[in-house]
Design a protein around this motif. Structure first.
Motif, PDB file in Angstrom:
ATOM      1  N   GLY A 104      30.731 -63.214 -26.911  1.00 43.91           N
ATOM      2  CA  GLY A 104      31.994 -62.617 -26.473  1.00 43.91           C
ATOM      3  C   GLY A 104      32.940 -63.566 -25.776  1.00 43.91           C
ATOM      4  N   VAL A 105      32.667 -64.865 -25.798  1.00 42.42           N
ATOM      5  CA  VAL A 105      33.506 -65.834 -25.091  1.00 42.42           C
ATOM      6  C   VAL A 105      34.879 -65.936 -25.756  1.00 42.42           C
ATOM      7  CG1 VAL A 105      33.799 -68.290 -24.587  1.00 42.42           C
ATOM      8  CG2 VAL A 105      31.597 -67.180 -24.171  1.00 42.42           C
ATOM      9  N   ARG A 106      35.919 -65.793 -24.928  1.00 43.45           N
ATOM     10  CA  ARG A 106      37.291 -65.869 -25.455  1.00 43.45           C
ATOM     11  C   ARG A 106      38.112 -66.971 -24.796  1.00 43.45           C
ATOM     12  NH1 ARG A 106      34.986 -63.576 -28.574  1.00 43.45           N
ATOM     13  NH2 ARG A 106      35.234 -61.476 -29.451  1.00 43.45           N
ATOM     14  N   ASP A 107      37.757 -67.327 -23.563  1.00 40.42           N
ATOM     15  CA  ASP A 107      38.524 -68.351 -22.856  1.00 40.42           C
ATOM     16  C   ASP A 107      37.589 -69.196 -22.005  1.00 40.42           C
ATOM     17  OD1 ASP A 107      37.899 -66.788 -20.592  1.00 40.42           O
ATOM     18  OD2 ASP A 107      39.780 -65.691 -20.729  1.00 40.42           O
ATOM     19  N   LEU A 108      38.136 -70.199 -21.338  1.00 43.01           N
ATOM     20  CA  LEU A 108      37.318 -71.145 -20.583  1.00 43.01           C
ATOM     21  C   LEU A 108      36.582 -70.472 -19.433  1.00 43.01           C
ATOM     22  CD1 LEU A 108      36.360 -74.027 -20.204  1.00 43.01           C
ATOM     23  CD2 LEU A 108      38.428 -74.477 -18.846  1.00 43.01           C
ATOM     24  N   ASP A 109      37.285 -69.620 -18.689  1.00 41.02           N
ATOM     25  CA  ASP A 109      36.634 -68.940 -17.565  1.00 41.02           C
ATOM     26  C   ASP A 109      35.458 -68.086 -18.052  1.00 41.02           C
ATOM     27  OD1 ASP A 109      38.341 -70.061 -15.737  1.00 41.02           O
ATOM     28  OD2 ASP A 109      39.701 -68.334 -15.646  1.00 41.02           O
ATOM     29  N   GLY A 110      35.666 -67.398 -19.140  1.00 38.52           N
ATOM     30  CA  GLY A 110      34.593 -66.579 -19.700  1.00 38.52           C
ATOM     31  C   GLY A 110      33.428 -67.428 -20.179  1.00 38.52           C
ATOM     32  N   PHE A 111      33.742 -68.596 -20.734  1.00 39.34           N
ATOM     33  CA  PHE A 111      32.711 -69.511 -21.218  1.00 39.34           C
ATOM     34  C   PHE A 111      31.853 -70.021 -20.066  1.00 39.34           C
ATOM     35  CE2 PHE A 111      31.949 -74.051 -22.870  1.00 39.34           C
ATOM     36  CZ  PHE A 111      30.748 -73.687 -23.461  1.00 39.34           C
ATOM     37  N   LEU A 112      32.510 -70.448 -18.992  1.00 38.69           N
ATOM     38  CA  LEU A 112      31.777 -70.984 -17.847  1.00 38.69           C
ATOM     39  C   LEU A 112      30.905 -69.915 -17.194  1.00 38.69           C
ATOM     40  CD1 LEU A 112      34.556 -73.212 -16.218  1.00 38.69           C
ATOM     41  CD2 LEU A 112      32.767 -73.883 -17.833  1.00 38.69           C
ATOM     42  N   ALA A 113      31.439 -68.705 -17.096  1.00 39.91           N
ATOM     43  CA  ALA A 113      30.668 -67.610 -16.502  1.00 39.91           C
ATOM     44  C   ALA A 113      29.471 -67.256 -17.380  1.00 39.91           C
ATOM     45  CB  ALA A 113      31.563 -66.389 -16.307  1.00 39.91           C
ATOM     46  N   ALA A 114      29.683 -67.246 -18.687  1.00 39.62           N
ATOM     47  CA  ALA A 114      28.603 -66.905 -19.609  1.00 39.62           C
ATOM     48  C   ALA A 114      27.502 -67.966 -19.566  1.00 39.62           C
ATOM     49  CB  ALA A 114      29.147 -66.775 -21.038  1.00 39.62           C
ATOM     50  N   PHE A 115      27.892 -69.229 -19.501  1.00 40.03           N
ATOM     51  CA  PHE A 115      26.888 -70.294 -19.480  1.00 40.03           C
ATOM     52  C   PHE A 115      26.090 -70.267 -18.178  1.00 40.03           C
ATOM     53  CE2 PHE A 115      25.253 -74.553 -18.787  1.00 40.03           C
ATOM     54  CZ  PHE A 115      24.682 -74.834 -20.018  1.00 40.03           C
ATOM     55  N   ALA A 116      26.779 -70.072 -17.057  1.00 41.20           N
ATOM     56  CA  ALA A 116      26.079 -70.003 -15.773  1.00 41.20           C
ATOM     57  C   ALA A 116      25.096 -68.840 -15.765  1.00 41.20           C
ATOM     58  CB  ALA A 116      27.089 -69.848 -14.640  1.00 41.20           C
ATOM     59  N   GLY A 117      25.515 -67.705 -16.302  1.00 45.26           N
ATOM     60  CA  GLY A 117      24.616 -66.554 -16.378  1.00 45.26           C
ATOM     61  C   GLY A 117      23.431 -66.820 -17.289  1.00 45.26           C
ATOM     62  N   LEU A 118      23.669 -67.548 -18.352  1.00 48.66           N
ATOM     63  CA  LEU A 118      22.607 -67.876 -19.293  1.00 48.66           C
ATOM     64  C   LEU A 118      21.553 -68.776 -18.642  1.00 48.66           C
ATOM     65  CD1 LEU A 118      21.632 -67.636 -22.229  1.00 48.66           C
ATOM     66  CD2 LEU A 118      23.039 -69.633 -22.768  1.00 48.66           C
ATOM     67  N   VAL A 119      21.991 -69.743 -17.864  1.00 45.02           N
ATOM     68  CA  VAL A 119      21.056 -70.620 -17.160  1.00 45.02           C
ATOM     69  C   VAL A 119      20.188 -69.809 -16.201  1.00 45.02           C
ATOM     70  CG1 VAL A 119      20.857 -72.522 -15.500  1.00 45.02           C
ATOM     71  CG2 VAL A 119      22.524 -72.662 -17.367  1.00 45.02           C
ATOM     72  N   ASP A 120      20.818 -68.901 -15.450  1.00 44.87           N
ATOM     73  CA  ASP A 120      20.066 -68.058 -14.517  1.00 44.87           C
ATOM     74  C   ASP A 120      19.046 -67.193 -15.256  1.00 44.87           C
ATOM     75  OD1 ASP A 120      21.452 -69.040 -12.341  1.00 44.87           O
ATOM     76  OD2 ASP A 120      22.957 -67.452 -12.368  1.00 44.87           O
ATOM     77  N   GLN A 121      19.462 -66.653 -16.385  1.00 47.22           N
ATOM     78  CA  GLN A 121      18.570 -65.800 -17.172  1.00 47.22           C
ATOM     79  C   GLN A 121      17.391 -66.606 -17.717  1.00 47.22           C
ATOM     80  OE1 GLN A 121      20.569 -63.834 -20.395  1.00 47.22           O
ATOM     81  NE2 GLN A 121      18.800 -62.622 -20.973  1.00 47.22           N
ATOM     82  N   TYR A 122      17.662 -67.772 -18.194  1.00 53.20           N
ATOM     83  CA  TYR A 122      16.624 -68.662 -18.727  1.00 53.20           C
ATOM     84  C   TYR A 122      15.609 -69.006 -17.651  1.00 53.20           C
ATOM     85  CZ  TYR A 122      15.822 -71.542 -22.908  1.00 53.20           C
ATOM     86  OH  TYR A 122      15.344 -72.071 -24.073  1.00 53.20           O
TER      87      TYR A 122
END
Length: 220
Positions: A104-122
């Protein structure tokens, strides 16, 4: 002139019954095989989590899975093959998680938030699943597993590269691709280190990794 009786094209009920029975038999056999495979891998996961991959024995896996050792060898020729199968499953599940997080990434802010959340989930997954830690350790001693890990890192890096290229159109694609692969490889190394130390230090290491990678993702 004698009339030739027309050839009947109607299916023979007996043939249909035989075909249906054969299909059902194959289906049941396939389901039993899948169930047995799941049982083998489930038992192997429990043993690896409890003892480590070096300590498990094929005979022990067969006994706990309630199958003969010969049947076990039909599925897996050795212990390394079992570990590879588990590693491949973990990789597939991780890839699916990554794809969903970044879809669902559409912009830079969304990308950074999604990646940070992914690291935490991992990180949370690896803390919760001891078997994954041991499989990671086994990866370093197995050439095929190391190749599998690198292949998975490259596949995940492609997902990152596509998004970064879209968000940073002025940056050379080869530069983005190199950064994306390095980010994934460093992520794997960070997780290994984080789960090898005490929790507070592990948490700090993961946060440091996020800070560094988010800066690179924002300005490659």
């Amino acid at each position: 002139m004698a009339k030739v009786a027309p050839t009947s094209t109607a299916p023979d009920p007996a043939d249909e019954a035989t075909s249906g029975a054969a299909f059902r038999h194959r289906t049941l056999a396939q389901q039993r095989s899948r169930d047995r495979l799941e049982r083998i891998l489930g038992v192997a996961s429990e043993l690896i989590a409890a003892k480590g991959s070096d300590a498990i024995k094929m005979g022990e896996v067969a006994e706990m899975a309630k199958i003969s050792i010969g049947s076990l060898y039909q599925y897996f020729p050795d212990k390394s093959a079992i570990i590879r199968a588990l590693a491949e499953r973990i990789s597939a599940a991780s890839r699916q998680c990554i794809e969903q997080a970044l879809a669902g990434v559409r912009d830079l802010d969304g990308f950074l938030a999604a990646f940070a959340g992914l690291v935490d989930q991992y990180y949370a997954i690896f803390l919760a699943e001891p078997v994954m830690r041991d499989i990671w350790s086994a990866t370093q001693a197995d050439k095929q597993l190391r190749a599998l890990e690198l292949e998975e890192s490259r596949a995940c890096a492609v997902l990152l590269t596509k998004i970064m290229t879209r968000l940073h159109p002025g940056v050379a694609p080869e530069k983005i691709a190199a950064s994306a692969l390095l980010i994934w490889q460093l992520g794997e190394a960070t997780m290994r280190l984080a789960i090898s130390v005490d929790r507070a230090e592990g948490d700090a290491l993961v946060e440091a990794y996020k800070r560094m990678t988010l800066r690179e993702l924002a300005q490659p």
